[in-house]
Design a protein around this motif. Structure first.
Motif, PDB file in Angstrom:
ATOM      1  N   MET A   1       0.852  -1.176   0.000  1.00  0.00           N
ATOM      2  CA  MET A   1       0.000   0.000   0.000  1.00  0.00           C
ATOM      3  C   MET A   1       0.897   1.238   0.000  1.00  0.00           C
ATOM      4  SD  MET A   1      -2.924   1.098   2.742  1.00  0.00           S
ATOM      5  CE  MET A   1      -1.931   1.528   4.150  1.00  0.00           C
ATOM      6  N   PRO A   2       0.654   2.181  -0.937  1.00  0.00           N
ATOM      7  CA  PRO A   2       1.459   3.410  -0.953  1.00  0.00           C
ATOM      8  C   PRO A   2       1.224   4.224   0.321  1.00  0.00           C
ATOM      9  CG  PRO A   2       0.247   3.130  -3.019  1.00  0.00           C
ATOM     10  CD  PRO A   2      -0.228   2.096  -2.079  1.00  0.00           C
ATOM     11  N   GLN A   3       2.223   4.954   0.752  1.00  0.00           N
ATOM     12  CA  GLN A   3       2.126   5.703   1.996  1.00  0.00           C
ATOM     13  C   GLN A   3       1.240   6.940   1.869  1.00  0.00           C
ATOM     14  OE1 GLN A   3       6.090   6.568   3.266  1.00  0.00           O
ATOM     15  NE2 GLN A   3       6.490   4.475   3.938  1.00  0.00           N
ATOM     16  N   HIS A   4       1.095   7.499   0.696  1.00  0.00           N
ATOM     17  CA  HIS A   4       0.318   8.722   0.547  1.00  0.00           C
ATOM     18  C   HIS A   4      -1.183   8.447   0.396  1.00  0.00           C
ATOM     19  CE1 HIS A   4       1.140   7.488  -3.601  1.00  0.00           C
ATOM     20  NE2 HIS A   4       0.031   8.128  -3.923  1.00  0.00           N
ATOM     21  N   LEU A   6      -4.626   7.098   2.031  1.00  0.00           N
ATOM     22  CA  LEU A   6      -5.219   6.806   3.331  1.00  0.00           C
ATOM     23  C   LEU A   6      -6.075   5.542   3.266  1.00  0.00           C
ATOM     24  CD1 LEU A   6      -6.449  10.399   4.252  1.00  0.00           C
ATOM     25  CD2 LEU A   6      -4.381   9.252   5.054  1.00  0.00           C
TER      26      LEU A   6
END
Length: 86
Positions: A1-4, A6
């Motif tokens: 999952m990308p950090q940016h 939510l």
């Protein structure tokens, strides 16, 4: 999952995907039922009727007529002459 991204955004996308899949399945079922009913109509088989709806008339009401007296015929002819000049 990308950090940016939510978790709420991912949940929203997943809900939209599920809603889209459910909509496509529902639409497919409705179209299939409609296609089957159309085939039944073309083949001559009657569709099931709903008990809550009144039965439709197969023929129209009987034609009614009344004989006019000579005075009524004269009055009607005068009315037609008056309206014909408009």
């Amino acid at each position: 999952m990308p950090q940016h991204v939510l978790i709420l955004q991912l949940t929203g996308v997943a809900a939209l995907v599920l809603a889209t899949v459910a909509w496509v399945i529902g639409l497919t079922r409705i179209l299939r039922q409609t296609r089957e009913q159309t085939a039944e109509l073309r083949s001559g088989h009657p569709l099931p009727t709903l008990p809550a709806l009144p039965r439709q008339r197969q023929v129209g009401p009987a034609l009614e007529s009344t004989a006019l007296t000579p005075a009524e015929e004269d009055a009607f002819a005068g009315l037609v002459r008056q309206l014909g000049g408009c």
